[in-house]
Design an enzyme around this catalytic site. Structure first.
Site, PDB file in Angstrom:
ATOM      1  N   HIS A 138      -2.224   6.269   4.312  1.00 40.34           N
ATOM      2  CA  HIS A 138      -0.785   6.437   4.472  1.00 40.34           C
ATOM      3  C   HIS A 138      -0.355   7.754   3.813  1.00 40.34           C
ATOM      4  CE1 HIS A 138      -0.824   2.414   5.863  1.00 40.34           C
ATOM      5  NE2 HIS A 138      -0.369   1.780   4.796  1.00 40.34           N
TER       6      HIS A 138
ATOM      7  N   CYS B 252       0.799  -1.242   0.000  1.00 40.56           N
ATOM      8  CA  CYS B 252       0.000   0.000   0.000  1.00 40.56           C
ATOM      9  C   CYS B 252       0.827   1.286   0.000  1.00 40.56           C
ATOM     10  CB  CYS B 252      -0.965  -0.007   1.173  1.00 40.56           C
ATOM     11  SG  CYS B 252      -0.273  -0.696   2.677  1.00 40.56           S
TER      12      CYS B 252
HETATM   13  N1  LIG Z   1      -4.449  -3.349   5.350  1.00 46.91           N
HETATM   14  C1  LIG Z   1      -3.886  -2.770   4.301  1.00 46.91           C
HETATM   15  O1  LIG Z   1      -3.833  -1.522   4.170  1.00 46.91           O
HETATM   16  C2  LIG Z   1      -3.295  -3.613   3.214  1.00 46.91           C
HETATM   17  C3  LIG Z   1      -2.915  -2.992   2.020  1.00 46.91           C
HETATM   18  C4  LIG Z   1      -2.364  -3.777   1.003  1.00 46.91           C
HETATM   19  C5  LIG Z   1      -2.199  -5.127   1.204  1.00 46.91           C
HETATM   20  N2  LIG Z   1      -2.574  -5.684   2.379  1.00 46.91           N
HETATM   21  C6  LIG Z   1      -2.412  -7.144   2.534  1.00 46.91           C
HETATM   22  O2  LIG Z   1      -3.699  -7.736   2.537  1.00 46.91           O
HETATM   23  C7  LIG Z   1      -3.693  -8.893   3.369  1.00 46.91           C
HETATM   24  C8  LIG Z   1      -4.822  -8.777   4.404  1.00 46.91           C
HETATM   25  O3  LIG Z   1      -4.605  -7.629   5.191  1.00 46.91           O
HETATM   26  P1  LIG Z   1      -5.712  -7.039   6.185  1.00 46.91           P
HETATM   27  O4  LIG Z   1      -5.179  -5.731   6.598  1.00 46.91           O
HETATM   28  O5  LIG Z   1      -7.058  -7.119   5.582  1.00 46.91           O
HETATM   29  O6  LIG Z   1      -5.606  -8.072   7.422  1.00 46.91           O
HETATM   30  P2  LIG Z   1      -6.670  -8.381   8.586  1.00 46.91           P
HETATM   31  O7  LIG Z   1      -7.573  -7.241   8.834  1.00 46.91           O
HETATM   32  O8  LIG Z   1      -5.859  -8.889   9.716  1.00 46.91           O
HETATM   33  O9  LIG Z   1      -7.539  -9.579   7.983  1.00 46.91           O
HETATM   34  C9  LIG Z   1      -6.998 -10.860   7.785  1.00 46.91           C
HETATM   35  C10 LIG Z   1      -8.010 -11.751   7.116  1.00 46.91           C
HETATM   36  O10 LIG Z   1      -7.389 -13.017   6.894  1.00 46.91           O
HETATM   37  C11 LIG Z   1      -8.287 -14.026   7.368  1.00 46.91           C
HETATM   38  N3  LIG Z   1      -7.564 -15.222   7.757  1.00 46.91           N
HETATM   39  C12 LIG Z   1      -6.661 -15.367   8.755  1.00 46.91           C
HETATM   40  N4  LIG Z   1      -6.238 -16.659   8.814  1.00 46.91           N
HETATM   41  C13 LIG Z   1      -6.884 -17.316   7.834  1.00 46.91           C
HETATM   42  C14 LIG Z   1      -6.894 -18.651   7.394  1.00 46.91           C
HETATM   43  N5  LIG Z   1      -6.105 -19.587   7.967  1.00 46.91           N
HETATM   44  N6  LIG Z   1      -7.678 -18.992   6.358  1.00 46.91           N
HETATM   45  C15 LIG Z   1      -8.466 -18.078   5.762  1.00 46.91           C
HETATM   46  N7  LIG Z   1      -8.518 -16.772   6.130  1.00 46.91           N
HETATM   47  C16 LIG Z   1      -7.730 -16.412   7.155  1.00 46.91           C
HETATM   48  C17 LIG Z   1      -8.974 -13.392   8.541  1.00 46.91           C
HETATM   49  O11 LIG Z   1     -10.137 -14.123   8.853  1.00 46.91           O
HETATM   50  P3  LIG Z   1     -10.668 -14.245  10.369  1.00 46.91           P
HETATM   51  O12 LIG Z   1     -11.420 -12.974  10.631  1.00 46.91           O
HETATM   52  O13 LIG Z   1     -11.561 -15.435  10.325  1.00 46.91           O
HETATM   53  O14 LIG Z   1      -9.478 -14.414  11.260  1.00 46.91           O
HETATM   54  C18 LIG Z   1      -9.262 -12.013   7.960  1.00 46.91           C
HETATM   55  O15 LIG Z   1     -10.388 -12.065   7.118  1.00 46.91           O
HETATM   56  C19 LIG Z   1      -2.297  -8.979   3.982  1.00 46.91           C
HETATM   57  O16 LIG Z   1      -1.508  -9.836   3.201  1.00 46.91           O
HETATM   58  C20 LIG Z   1      -1.787  -7.560   3.850  1.00 46.91           C
HETATM   59  O17 LIG Z   1      -0.385  -7.508   3.771  1.00 46.91           O
HETATM   60  C21 LIG Z   1      -3.131  -4.974   3.395  1.00 46.91           C
END
Ligand SMILES: NC(=O)c1ccc[n+]([C@@H]2O[C@H](COP(=O)([O-])OP(=O)(O)OC[C@H]3O[C@@H](n4cnc5c(N)ncnc54)[C@H](OP(=O)(O)O)[C@@H]3O)[C@@H](O)[C@H]2O)c1
Length: 360
Positions: free
Chosen positions: A257, A132
């Site tokens: 950001h 991001c």
């Molecule tokens: N946040 C950002 O600004 C951003 C920007 C670009 C890229 N990303 C990338 O996007 C990805 C997700 O980020 P996020 O910020 O959305 O994280 P998050 O809020 O922590 O959400 C994580 C998600 O993954 C799921 N999950 C965890 N363990 C799992 C499993 N074993 N099987 C299936 N689903 C599972 C969680 O489900 P539960 O609720 O059931 O635990 C939740 O839906 C990461 O790789 C991050 O680096 C994030």
């Protein structure tokens, strides 16, 4: 040609910060509920998320076959992506992955549609979206390299907690409330309430604090996030030798950001020319009237899909240098919106066919 609203979509990580932002974007398009599978960990099975006039039920990603899904948006941590993405690809599903698992894989295009959208044409099942912080930086550099080759880039980031996911958003709320309620936030002392409310997501309390660490450190002293910015920017721009260095910092902001960017060019680029190029670049908006306190900030960029740029000025230490400030919603252009633009790009270019669609 298939229309995007006809496709079966799986949103993996639907309960997370990015997954929810993606569902909101699909909702804005009225994408039919029966064509969306919302997947997460087994912990979330049985939960529902509001969607259009109804709700989507969360299914367990680990037992999903992907046989129906034409496209899977995967927004989970790298370890889970590495397990699920190959299964989806094997089932003939196109994976658009938000995480770090495949970005630097030479067989995986890393796409910001405004820069290299045509690269979706060589995907072999997985397309990655950049980190991001990388996306807005790469867009600004792409706009400005039309005026001169770039000699060197130095960037410092000011990253919102939602970049770490939902747990970090809750932590900022919880620790800020404790620091305020205990009086710590207003005392002459740093409001470290670690004895009553320890930090769990970050190594220190993020409440009323600034943490110069985003992810772990490598032996060279740079963090993993800083390496991502360097490597991904080079890959997207096709500039393998670009001289670029970054310092990534977490700040107590919920969403969006910001980045301070110093760019040295091979030839002089005036601020006026830079403003012109940036204003004409798709997905970029110039907000640059500092004398009236107009510049990009998280408070004005959050919830909007553009990259906002301002404070554009000649570098007083280098006549061929520019300094600028940008802000970009990490959950939209930094993640879900970029992923959806890639989806549109594969549909528009005819790279994707609906499963079981009859060929003419
Ligand atoms: N946040 C950002 O600004 C951003 C920007 C670009 C890229 N990303 C990338 O996007 C990805 C997700 O980020 P996020 O910020 O959305 O994280 P998050 O809020 O922590 O959400 C994580 C998600 O993954 C799921 N999950 C965890 N363990 C799992 C499993 N074993 N099987 C299936 N689903 C599972 C969680 O489900 P539960 O609720 O059931 O635990 C939740 O839906 C990461 O790789 C991050 O680096 C994030």
């Amino acid at each position: 040609m298939v229309r995007s609203s006809e496709l079966n979509i799986a949103v993996v990580g639907a309960t997370g910060a990015v997954g929810r932002a993606l569902l909101e974007l699909l909702e804005q398009r009225n994408h039919p509920i029966e064509r969306i599978a919302a997947l997460a960990s087994s912990r979330s099975v049985g939960k529902t998320l509001p969607y259009l006039d109804g709700a989507v039920s969360i299914e367990d990603a680990s037992s999903h076959s992907f046989t129906e899904a034409d496209v899977a948006f995967i927004s989970v941590n790298s370890a889970v992506s590495l397990q699920l993405a190959p299964l989806a690809v094997k089932a003939g599903t196109l994976v658009i992955d938000d995480g770090n698992a495949f970005r630097m894989d030479a067989k995986v295009p890393l796409i910001v549609p405004e820069i290299n959208g045509r690269e979706v044409e060589w995907h072999s099942g997985i397309i990655s979206i950049p980190n991001c912080t990388t996306t807005p930086l790469a867009m600004v550099l792409d706009a400005l390299r039309a005026a001169s080759d770039i000699d060197r880039v130095t960037v410092a980031t000011y990253q919102a907690v939602s970049g770490t996911g939902s747990a970090a958003v809750e932590e900022l709320q919880r620790l800020s409330r404790t620091a305020l309620d205990s009086g710590g936030a207003l005392s002459h002392k740093y409001p470290d309430c670690s004895d009553i409310a320890p930090a769990e997501v970050y190594p220190h309390s993020i409440a009323f604090n600034v943490i110069p660490q985003v992810e772990d450190f490598k032996p060279d002293g740079y963090s993993v996030e800083e390496h991502k910015m360097v490597n991904e920017t080079r890959k997207i721009l096709g500039l393998a030798d670009l001289r670029i260095s970054s310092t990534c910092v977490r700040v107590p902001v919920y969403r969006t950001h910001s980045e301070a960017v110093h760019i040295d060019f091979k030839e002089t680029v005036t601020p006026h020319r830079a403003r012109e190029l940036l204003a004409n670049y798709p997905g970029v908006e110039v907000e640059d009237d500092p004398s009236n306190s107009v510049y990009p900030m998280p408070s004005m960029a959050t919830g909007r899909s553009q990259v906002f740029v301002g404070r554009i000025r000649q570098d007083i230490s280098n006549p061929s240098g520019l300094v600028l400030w940008l802000a970009c919603d990490n959950l939209l252009k930094g993640a879900a919106f970029n992923a959806l633009q890639i989806f549109d790009e594969v549909v528009r270019r005819g790279v994707l066919r609906k499963k079981n669609q009859k060929m003419n």
